[in-house]
Structures are given as structure tokens and as C-alpha cells.
Design a protein around this motif. Structure first.
Motif: not given
Length: 413
Positions: A1-5, A58-60, A89-95
């Protein structure tokens, strides 16, 4: 799970551009929950909106591309400076997220971004000291930034000297191109800066970085990236840096970047492309690497739409739209007419219309007489270069394909 902003709680009120709002201020999420329609809701013209389906597409697309090619992805957040889009973008896997300025780094930390890559040298001692403190305060915070000069190394080392044993500032030595922007021009210069970083207490030599955007052809880009790979190898050999970071990549050549460094085990490759999130109908539509990739040029879609009303048709072949430089960017080309919506709601492609000039709040359009454009008609414009479009709009409604508001995002420039 990505970080939550942490997304600031913004309000919609009478100051929100593109709305006629006579009631009390309401939070952005409540505004989105109303599910207003574009042509019957509380909107006035001109109005910039985002199309949800294009954003998702685009994000995908870049998430899939970077995953398949073995690249870490730190998209450039300067494009939108919208924490809601950074979250997607983070939810889609951005580092992580890339920044261009110290102010953007501080904004990202306010949002709670845990990995930040500053694609610039940082010489402001006050900000450097603040970041040293932030590294000590938050063990989950990772920060990388550039150096290409003795002055940059000295500024960073001076700030780190106050840390007294805290985590080091991690530095990427930047390579540039002759006649281009920043960055060392030769390997000798790059290794000299690397030597200064490696010898400075409180600094850590983390790798190399560069921007291939100024290079005009594919072979030149390939040669530039290969130079960076050689720089990284020299840093490993000369300073014992195991698997150094190698960061590169704008939005026009990421396919070549992937071919050259994707999946390598001797470097940690980080791609920084950012304009893709909204794409456009001008600059990046003409230069997208998907022109060369199997997915094809329509893998990305222009997500920004600027709706404006025709206010005058004073001469044959000329129409004036109620938008200008205050609403529309033009640094990489004028807005691109996409759809003409007549007063009765009928729509036709805006073929035969072209923007030829902008005043503060007026756009000059040449129009084919057979279009029959009249005052009161609406035109949907695409833009060229999203990085200078978002900053004109603090709040952007997000629409589904039925023109219903499904979300709203705020920008912070």
C-alpha cells in the motif's frame, strides 16, 4: 500500500476562478460530492477542467512502462503541484516524487511525501539546514539532490556540519550537455565534484543524474545516457559506491532511457518524467515516445481542457474567445481547439479553428466560414505543455466522460 499524503482542506467560494458561487464556502470534497454537470452546474467561462479517464489512462501507462522496464519512478511533481494527483501517482507505484525548487521540496514535506529527489543543486544554507533537521526528525524521509560545483558541495557540507552525527545528505553529481543547462560537461569535472562530495563529512555520494531534454536526436540521447552509465561506473570504481543511483528522463525520450538503463543491476535507475500525468495536445503529443512504442501515440491523452466562450465574430473568418494569457499558457504553442459546442448543445469537431494570438483575456481565432461560429458558442481547447498550465488555476474540477464532476483537485504553486 502506498503512503498516504496529507491533502490540505481547501474551500470553494466566491474567489474560486471558473465558478459563480453565491453561497457559503464549502470544502473541496463536498463540492465534488455534489456531482454538478459541466454545462448546468455553477460554472462560468473560461474554465479549466481535468478529464478523469485521461488521467487514469496516463498514470496507468507510465506505471506499467516503468514496471515492465525495471525502472524506479519519481515523477516530476512540478507539472501539477497538486497533492491529490501526487497521491494517484504514488498509488500507482511511484517510488518517490521529483522537485525542481526548494519551495517544492518543502511543500512535498508538508504533504507527507517520504521520498523526494530535488533535480537541482541546492545552495540555500537555511533550507539545507532545515532538511538536515528533517532527516533527523523523520527516519522514513529519503532525500536526494544534485551538485555540479565546488560551491554546491561547500554549501551542503556547511549545513551538514551542524548535524553532529545525523544522517548524511545524499548527493547526486549532475552531468549536463554542451550548450545545455546545468551539470558537469566532462567526466573529469564530474569526478572532481564527486571527490569533493566523498571527502566532505556529513555528505554521501549517492550517484549521478542528468537531463537529456536539450539533446535533439535519438542517437545523441543514447550517447548522453551511456555517458551517465560510464560516470556511474567510474564512481563505483573510484569511490566504492555500490549500485549508485542513476537518474535521468524527461517526457520526450523515456523509451531510450529505458533501453539503456532499465533493469540494470550495476545502477539504481530512477526515471523522472512528469508531464505525462496530464499530457497535452501540442508539444508532448508531437514528441511522446509512444510514437515509437508498440502501444502507439494514443497511449497518453490530453487530460486538461480549457472551456471558453465565443464572445465576438467581428469579421469573416475571425472569432474572439473569452480567454487569454491569464487563463491559458502559450510558452510552447497556443491552445488547440478540440470541440465546438453550439448554443443548442450540439457538438462538432473544431476542425478549421486555430488560435493565432492571445491578449490578457481574449483569444484570436481564425475560423473556417462553414463552421458557422456564433457568439455564445463554447470551445474546448487542449493545451501545449502542461507544466505551465496548472499554475493558472488553483482549483480544477475533474469530470467523467459524461461531463459530471467526480472529483476536484487543488494546486499549490
Amino acid at each position: 500500500m502506498s503512503e498516504r499524503l496529507t491533502i490540505p482542506r481547501e474551500l470553494v467560494d466566491w474567489r474560486t476562478k471558473g465558478l459563480w458561487w453565491t453561497g457559503e464556502a464549502i470544502p473541496l470534497d463536498e463540492f465534488a460530492a455534489r456531482r454538478d454537470r459541466l454545462f448546468t452546474g455553477p460554472f462560468t467561462w473560461p474554465l479549466m477542467v481535468l478529464r478523469a479517464s485521461a488521467l487514469d489512462r496516463n498514470i496507468a501507462a507510465l506505471a506499467d512502462f516503468t514496471a515492465r522496464h525495471g525502472l524506479l519512478f519519481a515523477p516530476h511533481g512540478k507539472t501539477s503541484m497538486a497533492p491529490a494527483l501526487l497521491q494517484r501517482q504514488l498509488d500507482a507505484g511511484a517510488w518517490g516524487i521529483t522537485a525542481a525548487t526548494a519551495n517544492q521540496v518543502l511543500a512535498y514535506r508538508r504533504f507527507g511525501v517520504s521520498r523526494v529527489l530535488l533535480a537541482n543543486e541546492l545552495l540555500d544554507a537555511r533550507v539545507l539546514r532545515l532538511l538536515v533537521t528533517e532527516l533527523d526528525r523523520d527516519p522514513g524521509f529519503e532525500f536526494l539532490f544534485y551538485a555540479d560545483s565546488a560551491e554546491g558541495v561547500a554549501a551542503a557540507a556547511g549545513a551538514a556540519a551542524d548535524a553532529r552525527g545525523g544522517r548524511p545528505l545524499r548527493v547526486l553529481v549532475e552531468r549536463g550537455t554542451p550548450g545545455g543547462r546545468t551539470g558537469c560537461r566532462t567526466r573529469e569535472e564530474l569526478l572532481s565534484v564527486a571527490r569533493a562530495v566523498a571527502g566532505a563529512p556529513g555528505l554521501e555520494l549517492a550517484g549521478v543524474a542528468g537531463y537529456e531534454g536539450p539533446v535533439k536526436d535519438a542517437e545523441g540521447v543514447r550517447a548522453f545516457v551511456r555517458d551517465l552509465v560510464g560516470d556511474a561506473a567510474a564512481i563505483t570504481a573510484g569511490f566504492g559506491v555500490r549500485r549508485p543511483v542513476l537518474s535521468v528522463g524527461g517526457s520526450a525520450w523515456f523509451d531510450i532511457v529505458a533501453e539503456e538503463v532499465g533493469g540494470r543491476s550495476d545502477v539504481l535507475p530512477i526515471l523522472r518524467s512528469g508531464a505525462y500525468v496530464a499530457h497535452d495536445d501540442g508539444l508532448y503529443r508531437r514528441t511522446t515516445p509512444y510514437r515509437r512504442l508498440p502501444e502507439g501515440p494514443d497511449a497518453l491523452a490530453g487530460a486538461l481542457e480549457l472551456w471558453a466562450q465565443i464572445t465576438s465574430t467581428p469579421e469573416r473568418g475571425l472569432a474572439i474567445a473569452g480567454m487569454g494569457r491569464r487563463e491559458a499558457n502559450s510558452d510552447q504553442g497556443f491552445p488547440v481547439p478540440r470541440v465546438l459546442r453550439r448554443a443548442d448543445g450540439a457538438t462538432v469537431p473544431a476542425t478549421g479553428m486555430e488560435v493565432t494570438g492571445l491578449n490578457d483575456h481574449h483569444a484570436y481565432l481564425t475560423v473556417a466560414p462553414e463552421l458557422g461560429v456564433r457568439p455564445g458558442d463554447l470551445v474546448s481547447f487542449g493545451i501545449s505543455h502542461p507544466c505551465t498550465a496548472f499554475d493558472r488555476w488553483r482549483v480544477l474540477p475533474v469530470l467523467d466522460d459524461e461531463d459530471t464532476v467526480v472529483d476536484a483537485v487543488a494546486t499549490y504553486f
